[in-house]
Design a protein around this motif. Structure first.
Motif, mmCIF file in Angstrom:
data_model
loop_
_atom_site.group_PDB
_atom_site.id
_atom_site.type_symbol
_atom_site.label_atom_id
_atom_site.label_comp_id
_atom_site.label_asym_id
_atom_site.label_seq_id
_atom_site.Cartn_x
_atom_site.Cartn_y
_atom_site.Cartn_z
ATOM 1 N N MET A 335 0.819 -1.206 0.000
ATOM 2 C CA MET A 335 0.000 0.000 0.000
ATOM 3 C C MET A 335 0.862 1.270 0.000
ATOM 4 S SD MET A 335 -3.028 -1.265 0.174
ATOM 5 C CE MET A 335 -4.088 0.085 0.705
ATOM 6 N N ALA A 336 2.164 1.086 0.168
ATOM 7 C CA ALA A 336 3.026 2.246 0.365
ATOM 8 C C ALA A 336 3.061 3.143 -0.862
ATOM 9 C CB ALA A 336 4.443 1.777 0.677
ATOM 10 N N GLY A 337 3.045 4.417 -0.614
ATOM 11 C CA GLY A 337 3.198 5.387 -1.689
ATOM 12 C C GLY A 337 4.624 5.923 -1.685
ATOM 13 N N ARG A 338 4.857 6.921 -2.530
ATOM 14 C CA ARG A 338 6.217 7.460 -2.666
ATOM 15 C C ARG A 338 6.755 8.015 -1.349
ATOM 16 N NH1 ARG A 338 7.931 8.088 -7.695
ATOM 17 N NH2 ARG A 338 9.526 9.486 -6.894
ATOM 18 N N ALA A 339 5.877 8.710 -0.610
ATOM 19 C CA ALA A 339 6.347 9.365 0.621
ATOM 20 C C ALA A 339 6.858 8.331 1.612
ATOM 21 C CB ALA A 339 5.209 10.181 1.253
ATOM 22 N N THR A 340 6.128 7.207 1.735
ATOM 23 C CA THR A 340 6.547 6.183 2.686
ATOM 24 C C THR A 340 7.891 5.585 2.300
ATOM 25 O OG1 THR A 340 4.235 5.646 2.954
ATOM 26 C CG2 THR A 340 5.797 4.094 3.868
ATOM 27 N N ILE A 341 8.043 5.302 0.994
ATOM 28 C CA ILE A 341 9.303 4.710 0.536
ATOM 29 C C ILE A 341 10.462 5.680 0.772
ATOM 30 C CG2 ILE A 341 10.549 3.808 -1.472
ATOM 31 C CD1 ILE A 341 8.272 2.016 -0.496
ATOM 32 N N GLN A 342 10.200 6.957 0.519
ATOM 33 C CA GLN A 342 11.272 7.931 0.732
ATOM 34 C C GLN A 342 11.652 8.029 2.202
ATOM 35 O OE1 GLN A 342 9.467 10.900 -1.624
ATOM 36 N NE2 GLN A 342 10.990 10.746 -3.273
ATOM 37 N N MET A 343 10.637 7.952 3.077
ATOM 38 C CA MET A 343 10.940 8.019 4.510
ATOM 39 C C MET A 343 11.678 6.780 4.969
ATOM 40 S SD MET A 343 7.515 9.660 5.923
ATOM 41 C CE MET A 343 8.081 9.654 7.583
ATOM 42 N N LYS A 344 11.274 5.633 4.428
ATOM 43 C CA LYS A 344 11.964 4.398 4.792
ATOM 44 C C LYS A 344 13.418 4.484 4.341
ATOM 45 C CE LYS A 344 11.986 0.338 6.592
ATOM 46 N NZ LYS A 344 11.554 0.089 7.978
ATOM 47 N N ALA A 345 13.627 5.036 3.139
ATOM 48 C CA ALA A 345 14.991 5.182 2.633
ATOM 49 C C ALA A 345 15.805 6.081 3.557
ATOM 50 C CB ALA A 345 14.966 5.749 1.213
ATOM 51 N N ALA A 346 15.196 7.164 4.007
ATOM 52 C CA ALA A 346 15.904 8.074 4.915
ATOM 53 C C ALA A 346 16.233 7.358 6.223
ATOM 54 C CB ALA A 346 15.059 9.317 5.175
ATOM 55 N N GLU A 347 15.275 6.553 6.721
ATOM 56 C CA GLU A 347 15.499 5.804 7.958
ATOM 57 C C GLU A 347 16.711 4.871 7.812
ATOM 58 O OE1 GLU A 347 12.006 3.475 9.174
ATOM 59 O OE2 GLU A 347 13.399 1.971 9.943
ATOM 60 N N LEU A 348 16.862 4.286 6.613
ATOM 61 C CA LEU A 348 17.958 3.339 6.381
ATOM 62 C C LEU A 348 19.239 4.026 5.934
ATOM 63 C CD1 LEU A 348 15.940 0.605 4.431
ATOM 64 C CD2 LEU A 348 16.657 0.537 6.829
#
Ligand SMILES: [Zn+2]
Length: 525
Positions: A335-348
Motif C-alpha cells: 500500500m506504500a506510496g512514494r512518501a513512505t518509501i522515501q521516509m523508509k529510505a531516509a530511515e535506512l
C-alpha cells in the motif's frame, strides 16, 4: 522533582514466571546489564531457598564488578516463636555477604492470625527482632511489607504497627506490597498518602506491585505521586501470573513525564538495548507492542499521516524515541506510496532517486501479490530497497545447494545438506547433517561462509515460521517462511516465498546471513 530509586527484582520475583529458567551464568550476565542500565538496587535471589542462589551470591562476590548498582539478598523475618540467632533464613542472608538485604514481613492482620497462626504481638516482634539483628550485623535493611494494601484495607491499625516496628529498629526502607495485585490506582494513592503522613519523615517508602488488574505501572506511579521514592519491579514486567510492575515502562514514565530522575545521567537511552538483551538471555522475546522498548512502539504504518510525519514527527510521537534508545520505524507494504518509501529510505540512510523509488513500489506490488509480506520482514525489505538503489552484496555467491533426507531401516531420519559457495575467488564446499532440512542447510551455508566472516558465529536463528498460503487457480499453494535471527545486538526477520518449502527457507536463510554481514561491526558497507 526528587529522584526515585529503582529496585530491580527480575532475578528474584521476575524468575517466578512460568517457562523461564536462568542459570547462574545467565543471572550474572543479567546483573551486569542491569548495572549498565544504572538501577539503584539489584535483588539477586533468595539464598537459602535454593542452592543456585547461594552459588549466585558466592560467584557475584568474585566475578561481578558493579559500578552503579548495589546487590541485595532476599529473605524473610525469623520464624514465629523462633530466635534470630539460630534462624537459618537470617543466617543465609548474612552469609550472602551483600551490603543490603531485603526481607519480607507479614503486614496484614489476617495473614498473621490465619496463615502464621500466631498473635499480633508475635507478628510485630518477628519484624522488630529481625530488623534489629540484621542492622546489628551491619546490613542496610529494606522490608517488603507483604499483603500491605489488602491488610490495610481491612485492619489499618496492625499494618501501621508492622511498619513502625521496622522503622524503629532501623530499616531504611518500608516497601508496601500489593502482593495479590488486586488494587487500583486510586486506592494505592490514598493508602500511600496515609502511610506517608505516619512515617514519611522517618523512612523511605517503597512500592511493589503485581499486574493482576493490568494496573501495576499505574499503581506504582500513583504511589510515587503520594510520596513513595523507591519503586520495585522487573525488566519487561516478568513475574508470576500476570507479571510484576514493568520497569521498562515505569522508568521513562517517571523520568520523562514527571521529571523524577530514576537512572544516572545518560543511561535512559540504554533502556531498549538492555530490555532486549535480558529478553534474549531468558529466551523470551520482548512484546513488539511494549511501550517505549517494543519494536512497534514507534512504528508508523503507511497511510494518510505518513507525509505529515515527515513534516512534524513530534505531532505523532509522544516522546522522542531516541531518549529511550528506540527509533522511529516506517512500516512498508504494497500500500506504500512514494512518501513512505522515501521516509523508509531516509530511515535506512539510503539516497534513492525517482526511478529507484518507482522500482521499489513496483517490486513490492508484484512480490506481495506472490505472497511476500514485507511488514513482517524488515531485513528483506531493506535488501530489496538497496538492490533497487543499485547495490548488491558481494559477501558470497552460491554455486549450488543440495539437501537429502533418508528414512533408515530403524525408522530414524537422516538429513544431510551440501553447499558450494564462492567467497571472492575461493570455493568452499561444506556438508552438514541436521535434525531437519532447514537446520542442515543453515549449518552447511553458515560453515561455508563463516571462515571468511567470523562475526557469523554470533548470529543465530531465533524463530522459524511457515505458513501455507492458498493459491488461486494454476499457481497452487505457496509456502511463506519468516525467519528471525539475532547477533545479540540487533534482531531481524527475513522472508522467502515459493511453492517449495526448501526453496522458501533457503531464500530466507541466505538473506538473513547477508543482512547479518551487512550490519556486522567490521563488514558493514
Ligand atoms: Zn512480588
Amino acid at each position: 522533582m526528587d529522584a526515585v530509586e529503582i529496585f530491580d527484582t527480575t532475578l528474584r520475583d521476575g524468575l517466578q514466571v512460568e517457562g523461564v529458567s536462568a542459570s547462574v551464568d545467565d543471572k550474572l550476565r543479567i546483573a551486569e546489564q542491569l548495572d549498565s542500565l544504572g538501577v539503584r538496587y539489584i535483588e539477586g535471589g533468595w539464598p537459602g531457598a535454593n542452592p543456585k542462589d547461594i552459588e549466585f551470591f558466592a560467584r557475584a562476590r568474585d566475578e561481578l564488578a558493579l559500578s552503579t548498582s548495589t546487590l541485595v539478598a532476599f529473605g524473610s523475618t525469623r520464624r514465629p516463636k523462633g530466635k534470630v540467632d539460630d534462624d537459618a533464613t537470617l543466617r543465609n542472608l548474612i552469609e550472602a555477604g551483600t551490603e543490603a538485604v531485603c526481607i519480607v514481613a507479614k503486614s496484614s492482620e489476617y495473614h498473621v492470625t490465619e496463615a502464621l497462626q500466631t498473635t499480633l504481638d508475635e507478628g510485630e516482634a518477628m519484624i522488630a527482632d529481625s530488623v534489629e539483628y540484621l542492622t546489628a550485623n551491619g546490613r542496610r535493611v529494606l522490608v517488603d511489607m507483604e499483603h500491605f494494601f489488602d491488610g490495610y484495607k481491612s485492619s489499618p491499625e496492625f499494618s501501621l504497627r508492622a511498619l513502625e516496628a521496622a522503622v524503629v529498629k532501623g530499616a531504611t526502607h518500608v516497601v508496601l506490597c500489593d502482593t495479590n495485585g488486586g488494587s487500583l490506582p486510586h486506592e494505592i494513592e490514598a493508602i500511600v498518602a496515609d502511610v506517608y503522613r505516619h512515617v514519611g519523615s522517618d523512612v523511605m517508602i517503597g512500592i511493589h506491585c503485581h499486574d493482576d488488574t493490568g494496573c501495576a505501572v499505574a499503581n506504582s506511579m500513583a504511589a510515587v505521586r503520594a510520596g513513595a521514592r523507591h519503586v520495585q519491579g522487573t525488566l519487561n514486567g516478568l513475574g508470576e501470573r500476570t507479571g510484576n510492575a514493568n520497569l521498562t515502562t515505569i522508568i521513562p514514565n517517571l523520568q520523562l513525564k514527571l521529571g523524577h530522575q530514576c537512572l544516572p545521567e545518560g543511561r535512559l537511552e540504554r533502556l531498549t538495548v538492555v530490555s532486549h538483551h535480558i529478553a534474549e538471555t531468558l529466551n523470551r522475546a520482548v512484546d513488539p507492542q511494549a511501550p517505549y522498548v517494543g519494536s512497534s512502539a514507534f512504528a508508523h504504518k503507511a497511510g494518510l499521516h505518513v507525509s505529515a510525519i515527515v513534516r512534524a514527527k513530534d505531532a505523532y510521537e509522544h516522546v522522542d524515541p531516541t531518549l529511550v534508545g528506540n527509533g522511529t520505524r516506517f512500516v512498508v507494504s504494497e500500500m506504500a506510496g512514494r512518501a513512505t518509501i522515501q521516509m523508509k529510505a531516509a530511515e535506512l540512510g539510503l539516497t534513492m532517486d525517482g526511478p529507484a523509488v518507482n522500482q521499489v513500489i513496483d517490486d513490492l506490488k508484484r512480490l506481495e501479490h506472490e505472497g511476500y509480506h514485507f511488514e513482517a520482514a524488515d531485513a528483506s525489505l531493506e535488501l530489496l530497497m538497496r538492490r533497487a538503489a543499485g547495490w548488491d552484496h558481494e559477501f558470497f555467491r552460491v554455486e549450488s545447494m543440495r539437501v537429502i533426507t533418508d528414512e533408515l531401516p530403524t525408522g530414524d531420519f537422516n538429513t544431510e545438506a551440501t553447499v558450494k559457495v564462492w567467497v571472492g575467488d575461493q570455493r568452499h564446499v561444506y556438508t552438514a547433517e541436521g535434525n531437519g532440512p532447514v537446520n542442515a542447510i543453515d549449518t552447511a551455508l553458515r560453515r561455508a561462509v563463516q571462515r571468511a566472516y567470523p562475526h557469523l558465529e554470533r548470529v543465530h536463528l531465533t524463530d522459524y515460521k511457515v505458513r501455507i498460503l492458498d493459491g488461486s487457480g494454476a499457481t497452487g499453494a505457496v509456502t511463506r517462511v519468516l525467519l528471525s535471527a539475532t547477533d545479540g545486538e540487533r534482531d531481524w526477520t527475513t522472508i522467502g516465498v515459493s511453492p517449495n518449502i526448501i526453496e522458501s527457507s533457503w531464500r530466507a536463510l541466505e538473506e538473513s546471513l547477508v543482512y547479518g554481514l551487512l550490519h556486522a561491526p567490521t563488514t558493514g558497507p
